[in-house]
Scaffold this motif. Sequence first.
Motif, PDB file in Angstrom:
ATOM      1  N   MET A 317      12.173   9.264   0.178  1.00 34.04           N
ATOM      2  CA  MET A 317      13.697   9.146   0.443  1.00 34.04           C
ATOM      3  C   MET A 317      14.237   7.932   0.616  1.00 34.04           C
ATOM      4  N   THR A 318      13.535   6.865   0.426  1.00 32.84           N
ATOM      5  CA  THR A 318      13.974   5.501   0.572  1.00 32.84           C
ATOM      6  C   THR A 318      13.335   4.738  -0.648  1.00 32.84           C
ATOM      7  N   ALA A 319      13.779   3.669  -0.898  1.00 34.19           N
ATOM      8  CA  ALA A 319      12.890   2.651  -1.793  1.00 34.19           C
ATOM      9  C   ALA A 319      11.684   2.390  -1.358  1.00 34.19           C
ATOM     10  N   ARG A 320      11.411   2.038  -0.196  1.00 34.64           N
ATOM     11  CA  ARG A 320      10.173   1.487   0.500  1.00 34.64           C
ATOM     12  C   ARG A 320       9.147   2.693   0.293  1.00 34.64           C
ATOM     13  N   GLN A 321       9.683   4.029   0.401  1.00 35.23           N
ATOM     14  CA  GLN A 321       8.875   5.329   0.545  1.00 35.23           C
ATOM     15  C   GLN A 321       8.462   5.648  -1.105  1.00 35.23           C
ATOM     16  N   VAL A 322       9.471   5.461  -1.951  1.00 31.71           N
ATOM     17  CA  VAL A 322       9.124   5.567  -3.228  1.00 31.71           C
ATOM     18  C   VAL A 322       8.122   4.567  -3.959  1.00 31.71           C
ATOM     19  N   SER A 323       8.146   3.331  -3.435  1.00 35.83           N
ATOM     20  CA  SER A 323       7.320   2.316  -3.749  1.00 35.83           C
ATOM     21  C   SER A 323       5.781   2.752  -3.271  1.00 35.83           C
ATOM     22  N   ALA A 324       5.716   3.191  -2.124  1.00 36.28           N
ATOM     23  CA  ALA A 324       4.329   3.483  -1.432  1.00 36.28           C
ATOM     24  C   ALA A 324       3.996   4.540  -2.326  1.00 36.28           C
ATOM     25  N   VAL A 325       4.773   5.595  -2.663  1.00 36.03           N
ATOM     26  CA  VAL A 325       4.010   6.798  -3.257  1.00 36.03           C
ATOM     27  C   VAL A 325       3.656   6.195  -4.497  1.00 36.03           C
ATOM     28  N   VAL A 326       4.272   5.397  -5.395  1.00 34.84           N
ATOM     29  CA  VAL A 326       3.776   4.810  -6.480  1.00 34.84           C
ATOM     30  C   VAL A 326       2.359   4.181  -6.523  1.00 34.84           C
TER      31      VAL A 326
END
Length: 698
Positions: A317-326
């Motif tokens: 949901m957040t840019a930080r969460q997207v980066s963590a998933v990547v």
Amino acid sequence: MTARPGGGGPASDATGRVLARATVAAVRALGGRAGGVYLRSGTEGLLRMAAVTGLPAALFRPWWRIQVNRPYPVAEAFRTGQAVHLPDGETAVRRFPQLMAGLPYPFGSLYEPVGAGAQRFGVLLVVRPATPGVPVGADDRGRMREAADGLARELAGLAAAGDPVRWDADPLGVPWPVPAGGAGEAVDRLPQGVLSVDRQGVVGFANAAAGELTGVPAARLEGRGLWESLPWLGHSAYEDHFRAAFLSGEPVFFDVRRGADVEHRALAVGLYAAPAGLTVTLEAAERPAGDGVASPAGRASAPYRPVALAIALTEAMTARQVSAVVTEELLPAFGGRQLAIYLLDERHLHLAWETGFPQGFLDRFDGVSLDVRLPGVETLTSGRPLFFESMQHLASAYPGIPLDADVGARAFLPLIASGRPVGSCILGFDAPRGFSQEERTVLTALAGLIAQALARARRYESEAALARGLQAALLPHRLPVTGRVATVGRYLPGSAGMDVGGDWYDVIETASGRLALVIGDVQGHGVAAAATMGQLRSAVRAFAIGGNTPAQVVQGTNRLLIDLDPGQFASCCYVLLDPASGRATAARAGHPQPLLRRADGRAEVLDLAGGVVLGVDPGATYPETELVLEPGAVLALYTDGLVEVPGADIDEGVERLRSALAQASPAPLTEAADRLVAETGGQADRPDDIALLLASRS
């Protein structure tokens, strides 16, 4: 692979021995080919793989850590306290598509929560051959439950002896209970290379041809980990083939090239699974590596990598969460060790996420404009990915560019969503490597998915900022100050997502000189919930100032909510306090019971009569309860976000809060409020927001 249990002390060693015995016993009882245990860790909401047998732990590194709120069977078993039985791949992909996206092989698995009384330690799991169309039988369910109960009793004993029964280390590799098979002179005469590999990935035997084909003498292969001796087999694409063989039990065939040197001969690899491990065959390939056809089990995993990342990105949901998933999904898929994500803002690229790079190295590139000649900039402005098979190639293409290492490879990917530039992504590798056309295509496609997720996250964060601004404007900026009663309020938004909720608190001075203490929780999140919260807060203030009794205030607010927004619900607790005498009258609408800390330090959960939540029944009535706030006592009103923890009963959270209130000093009241929030509401991934209102009388 073996690892010492977390902490390394006697208690941790004892935990490791218990896990080893339980894992082997469960695998034998269920006729499995592998098994393991996940335990809670020192990080709230995080499970860690503590023990594994029958599988090389290194191959399953992406699954070493699992959040309890993730859609995986281990997490569901721990969270719900209910067993999960998956007899085959079809059942598994229907219930847990994200798990099967990363492990798309035919296997069956059973997951049993491990707990004793109110304690939940972790999850026991067994992997075994699939039984398509045949559900797990009652006998096997019973054996699995019996194994988990036995483990729970032993762990409870360790906990009683002072062992916290947590795991914060790498998994403990438990020797496979079936001895590895040997090989004789006849195998040494074969022109094919033959390796016998046990289920921990250790080479037990290598014939002479294997040494010749790999370039590593057979004697040096034996007794060492396969990927330690032959690191070129550790490429992420080849790891998928090994996972397929270990989990499915089906033969797997693929071609591989020894290292990055194109002069090395391509090898045809065959994997044959058996209860004791794998037989690996090697021979010269007729086709260049990468052109061969893998077996169905090995080939199946390739298209699932983008699927696994795509599924995970939908939950970010957040840019930080997207980066963590990547970081969690993309790097392991391609064997990368470094990741950096830059986001575009007003024609400058700003560093949003990094992992694996030397500390401070990327700072010099933060905020660069789009007219600077750097690969991270040019990949975005041109829209073309850039691949460099070695650091020398990168230095030649961009003379003078600072480098963080002498060796390695780099991929620079443009992040473009719906034709709009979002930023750029950098993947780093520890060793030189080539990028096949298939890998370049997949990475480019994945970059598009990442860009879309980041663009969505940035829009979401903007909307969330608007909602939070609205809520901040609606909550009281300061509370009334009176001579006899002190009040303190706290509000914390949820930390797992970006949506604000509808929690609120208020303190209202009435015309009669009394104080109305109010707390409430509107169902849902976002701008709508915040707006409804503001309307309810205004309604309660109007009813309170008008001199209504607590029952009349709650009844009037209930009818107003039904008129304003049919289908919207809210809970509320309203306490009308006389500061001089300490006498109070309370009414409750579906809200958690308040707590009272008496002057002598005893804290209790009050038993206030109550009615249904607001917004359900226009004719609902709300009984009143009388209580007394003695000098030195503290009354605590709170919303359920403070006491709810995923996977735990809400009564456990209320008891934690009661205990914390009993131990907190009532003066100053601000410190007591901060302590309660820190001790009971400080989870890293809290799904709900929190409101807390304390009142004390001198």
